[in-house]
Enzyme design. Structure first.
Site, PDB file in Angstrom:
ATOM      1  N   SER A  61      34.308 -40.504  27.027  1.00  0.00           N
ATOM      2  CA  SER A  61      33.822 -41.736  27.648  1.00  0.00           C
ATOM      3  C   SER A  61      34.832 -42.284  28.646  1.00  0.00           C
ATOM      4  O   SER A  61      36.054 -42.128  28.473  1.00  0.00           O
ATOM      5  CB  SER A  61      33.562 -42.788  26.564  1.00  0.00           C
ATOM      6  OG  SER A  61      33.334 -44.060  27.121  1.00  0.00           O
ATOM      7  N   TYR A 116      36.023 -48.190  19.830  1.00  0.00           N
ATOM      8  CA  TYR A 116      35.182 -47.113  20.375  1.00  0.00           C
ATOM      9  C   TYR A 116      36.010 -46.205  21.292  1.00  0.00           C
ATOM     10  O   TYR A 116      35.989 -44.986  21.166  1.00  0.00           O
ATOM     11  CB  TYR A 116      34.000 -47.701  21.144  1.00  0.00           C
ATOM     12  CG  TYR A 116      33.236 -46.673  21.951  1.00  0.00           C
ATOM     13  CD1 TYR A 116      32.441 -45.718  21.317  1.00  0.00           C
ATOM     14  CD2 TYR A 116      33.314 -46.651  23.343  1.00  0.00           C
ATOM     15  CE1 TYR A 116      31.755 -44.760  22.057  1.00  0.00           C
ATOM     16  CE2 TYR A 116      32.623 -45.708  24.076  1.00  0.00           C
ATOM     17  CZ  TYR A 116      31.849 -44.759  23.431  1.00  0.00           C
ATOM     18  OH  TYR A 116      31.169 -43.814  24.160  1.00  0.00           O
TER      19      TYR A 116
END
Length: 323
Positions: free
Chosen positions: A128, A153
């Site tokens: 990501s 995350y």
């Protein structure tokens, strides 16, 4: 030989599965269809794939060793596209254990699975843009340091990259990690801004504009993401070089949040009620992908403008929800 796609009912996973089936590949999809957002949307993405020649679906949790082994038992798998993960930056502040289980324990199970396959060719997995944290240097380059994440995350995605590096080094598993930048489009995720803004504008409800609109995102249309993902899958690392590679996959064109809202207003035909709000914990001001490496190695060059992509999404949203 079959290709295992994890997160096959997800936004990217369902589209990757579709593209692979269309070119004649055998695909095994696995997804636990959790309740992070409405499972009906995941079922709707999955429905066109079920019954397709060459497609097998298994409902299971990638962090469950037996579920992963059951999905491939008796099958010959030589490639994996690992897209299953607990998504969402803000939710990681509320449910951290879900991220450790899915993104770290789940990633480990997939690495162990690949390690067990004889003649395994390539693991492509989703990282990501969040790993760049509050990086102020733009565009973000794969060579930049990414050891200061600002959300759990992001930390789990960086951990995945480190784990993959170790497994490629110790067990010679060819791997490619793709740092996705703000993927959007039809059948996307309801927790993303483009979805919630569209919903609220249509319903006449206010939208929260964080950091007073002083935010930029490298929005990347789903079809471009799928093209780049499969291009990477088809070209594993050469045996005489590093077996683990990392690439940005983005649009290489950050768009300001205020312009993004302007486009939505024009497409929907309704003025948004904008509520200015401060920056949220775990969020970043700007994302901007340097895509020179993925263009050089795979010929990846996104072709969908933000206007075109949002038009497709708004059209889909109105049809899907009959509004």
């Amino acid at each position: 030989m079959a290709i295992l796609v994890t997160g096959a009912a997800g936004f990217v996973g369902s589209r990757v599965s579709r593209r692979l089936l269309d070119r004649g590949e055998e695909v095994i999809g696995i997804d636990n269809i959790n309740t992070y957002y409405d499972p009906a949307l995941k079922e709707a993405r999955l429905a066109p794939l079920l019954g397709e020649k060459g497609f097998t679906f298994v409902r299971g949790d990638i962090a469950d060793t037996e579920a992963v082994l059951s999905a491939v038992r008796g099958r010959r798998v030589d490639r994996v596209v690992h897209l299953a993960a607990q998504a969402g930056v803000r939710y990681s502040l509320e449910a951290p254990r879900a991220y450790i289980r899915s993104n770290i324990s789940g990633h480990l199970e997939i690495l162990e699975l690949c390690r067990a396959f004889e003649g395994f060719k390539h693991l492509v997995y989703a990282s990501s843009s969040s790993v760049y944290g509050g990086n102020e240097k733009v565009p973000f380059s794969e060579a930049d340091r990414v050891d200061t994440p600002v959300s759990l995350y992001a930390a789990t995605k960086k951990a995945d990259e480190l784990m993959s590096h170790v497994y490629s080094h110790l067990f010679e598993i060819p791997q490619t990690g793709l740092r996705y930048f703000t993927v959007y489009g039809p059948f996307g995720r309801p927790d993303m801004a483009y979805w919630s803004f569209t919903k609220n504008i249509i319903e006449g409800k206010p939208i929260k504009v964080f950091n007073n609109g002083e935010m930029w995102r490298d929005f990347t249309y789903i079809d471009d993401i799928v093209t780049g993902t499969i291009a990477a899958l088809d070209k594993p690392p050469a045996s005489d070089g590093p077996l683990h590679r990392i690439y940005n996959i983005g649009n290489n064109r950050p768009e300001k949040l205020s312009r993004f809202i302007d486009i939505l207003e024009e497409l929907i035909g309704v003025a948004a009620v904008r509520e200015m709000a401060p920056m949220q914990p775990g969020d970043v001001v700007r994302t901007y992908a340097d895509t020179a490496a993925i263009e050089r190695d795979f010929g990846f060059k996104p072709s969908t403008s933000l206007e075109t992509g949002l038009r497709a999404f708004v059209g889909w949203y109105r049809e899907y929800f009959k509004v």
